[in-house]
Design an enzyme around this catalytic site. Structure first.
Site, PDB file in Angstrom:
ATOM      1  N   ASP A 159       5.986  38.704  12.415  1.00 56.11           N
ATOM      2  CA  ASP A 159       6.780  37.805  13.264  1.00 56.11           C
ATOM      3  C   ASP A 159       7.696  36.930  12.416  1.00 56.11           C
ATOM      4  O   ASP A 159       7.410  36.663  11.245  1.00 56.11           O
ATOM      5  CB  ASP A 159       5.817  36.933  14.090  1.00 56.11           C
TER       6      ASP A 159
ATOM      7  N   ASN B  99       8.546  43.551  24.144  1.00 54.65           N
ATOM      8  CA  ASN B  99       9.836  43.608  23.434  1.00 54.65           C
ATOM      9  C   ASN B  99      10.897  44.398  24.208  1.00 54.65           C
ATOM     10  O   ASN B  99      12.092  44.264  23.949  1.00 54.65           O
ATOM     11  CB  ASN B  99       9.691  44.197  22.025  1.00 54.65           C
TER      12      ASN B  99
HETATM   13  C1  FPP Z   1       9.209  40.004  15.347  1.00 57.67           C
HETATM   14  O1  FPP Z   1      10.179  39.077  14.911  1.00 57.67           O
HETATM   15  C2  FPP Z   1       9.500  41.350  14.843  1.00 57.67           C
HETATM   16  C3  FPP Z   1       9.781  42.435  15.620  1.00 57.67           C
HETATM   17  C4  FPP Z   1       9.812  42.371  17.078  1.00 57.67           C
HETATM   18  C5  FPP Z   1      10.127  43.747  15.051  1.00 57.67           C
HETATM   19  C6  FPP Z   1       9.508  44.124  13.754  1.00 57.67           C
HETATM   20  C7  FPP Z   1      10.309  45.189  13.157  1.00 57.67           C
HETATM   21  C8  FPP Z   1      10.553  45.372  11.848  1.00 57.67           C
HETATM   22  C9  FPP Z   1       9.947  44.575  10.786  1.00 57.67           C
HETATM   23  C10 FPP Z   1      11.502  46.431  11.387  1.00 57.67           C
HETATM   24  C11 FPP Z   1      11.184  47.862  11.691  1.00 57.67           C
HETATM   25  C12 FPP Z   1       9.768  48.250  11.508  1.00 57.67           C
HETATM   26  C13 FPP Z   1       9.336  49.371  10.863  1.00 57.67           C
HETATM   27  C14 FPP Z   1       7.890  49.686  10.953  1.00 57.67           C
HETATM   28  C15 FPP Z   1      10.192  50.255  10.078  1.00 57.67           C
HETATM   29  P1  FPP Z   1      10.996  38.279  16.019  1.00 57.67           P
HETATM   30  O2  FPP Z   1      12.249  39.017  16.291  1.00 57.67           O
HETATM   31  O3  FPP Z   1      10.133  38.046  17.225  1.00 57.67           O
HETATM   32  O4  FPP Z   1      11.278  36.928  15.269  1.00 57.67           O
HETATM   33  P2  FPP Z   1      11.392  35.468  15.933  1.00 57.67           P
HETATM   34  O5  FPP Z   1      10.067  35.153  16.576  1.00 57.67           O
HETATM   35  O6  FPP Z   1      11.687  34.576  14.760  1.00 57.67           O
HETATM   36  O7  FPP Z   1      12.516  35.517  16.919  1.00 57.67           O
END
Ligand code: FPP
Length: 271
Positions: free
Chosen positions: A37, A85
């Site tokens: 996250d 998501n």
């Molecule tokens: C949460 O951060 C993260 C995600 C929803 C996506 C995770 C994806 C990756 C790390 C990249 C691709 C993955 C792989 C396995 C190749 P957020 O967007 O919720 O952050 P925030 O809470 O700060 O808005």
């Protein structure tokens, strides 16, 4: 460490030493699960767009996967895309799916070289066809690898997992394969998408939120939880080692008392 600078299986002597110390210090968790996250906040703090945070997050995925494989972790589960998501803006969803396809194309060879098996949990049918195909190909290509299993939770949620298990059990009850009175923990475990994986010993959550966000709800019953303020794109192996150290200093009782504790007479009479 910049993982781009090192080809597969190359490791700095300092890092090797850190890993050996960690292995001597105590048990390495058999299964680590991560709620990645903070990508969006990481990007915002740099005046950048959210997708830049997701892109930077891929480097953390690579570093943590490599470090877990070297350390002897058996299973690493990454919460890469939750059921919730799907509610994000279309542009972000499509950018995330493209990033997943790109990462699979770029990294599957390295997973193979490192003897890492790829698997996934979640509603894979909901992923765009290119993404699904790339994932299925990578899973097939790495199927015989033994060192570690990297499980991507994609279009996954703990409640979805429990619902699909209940669904499948109900059908077996209807068909007379399972007797309702025989349904127990083990029956449910066997019907979850994680049936072949042990429950996580350690769950790591980055970016300082204190919740499970619908991740591995059944499976996390006795998991140790490690929460750090670090945003996922900044979470690299040195912090993983801190999480494992914290895990090693926990006392896992699974609701029981430890055998070395003397059972004392209660000082107050119990009526
Ligand atoms: C949460 O951060 C993260 C995600 C929803 C996506 C995770 C994806 C990756 C790390 C990249 C691709 C993955 C792989 C396995 C190749 P957020 O967007 O919720 O952050 P925030 O809470 O700060 O808005």
């Amino acid at each position: 460490m910049n993982t781009e600078e090192l080809t597969s299986n190359q490791q700095s002597p300092e890092d090797q030493e850190k890993q050996e110390l960690l292995q001597k210090r105590g048990e390495i968790p058999r299964h680590i699960a991560v709620i990645m996250d903070g990508n969006g906040r990481w990007a915002k703090s740099r005046g950048s767009v959210r997708i830049a945070g997701h892109k930077a997050g891929v480097d953390s995925v690579k570093d943590i996967t490599e470090a877990c494989g070297q350390l002897g972790v058996g299973y690493l589960t990454l919460y890469a895309f939750s059921t919730e998501n799907w509610g994000r803006p279309k542009g972000e969803i499509s950018a995330l799916m493209k990033l997943l396809v790109q990462s699979l194309r770029n990294e599957t060879r390295k997973l193979n070289e490192n003897d890492i098996k790829l698997s996934s949990i979640g509603e894979i049918d909901r992923l765009p066809p290119t993404c699904r195909r790339e994932l299925e190909d990578a899973i097939a290509l790495t199927a015989d690898n033994k060192r570690m299993e990297l499980c991507l939770a994609l279009s996954y949620s703990g409640r979805w997992d429990i619902c699909q298990a209940v669904n499948r059990i109900s059908k077996k009850v209807r068909d007379g394969v399972i007797c309702p009175d025989d349904i127990d923990d083990e029956t449910i475990k066997k019907h979850l998408s994680t049936a072949h994986i042990p429950d996580p010993d350690l769950i790591v959550r980055t970016s300082g939120e204190f919740r499970l966000s619908n991740f591995l709800l059944w499976q996390s019953a006795y998991s140790e939880i490690y929460i750090t303020d670090t945003y996922w794109p900044d979470f690299r192996r040195d912090e993983l080692y801190e999480a494992i150290k914290a895990y090693q200093s926990r006392e896992r009782r699974f609701g029981k008392v430890l055998s070395h504790f003397e059972l004392e007479e209660p000082s107050v009479a119990i009526r």
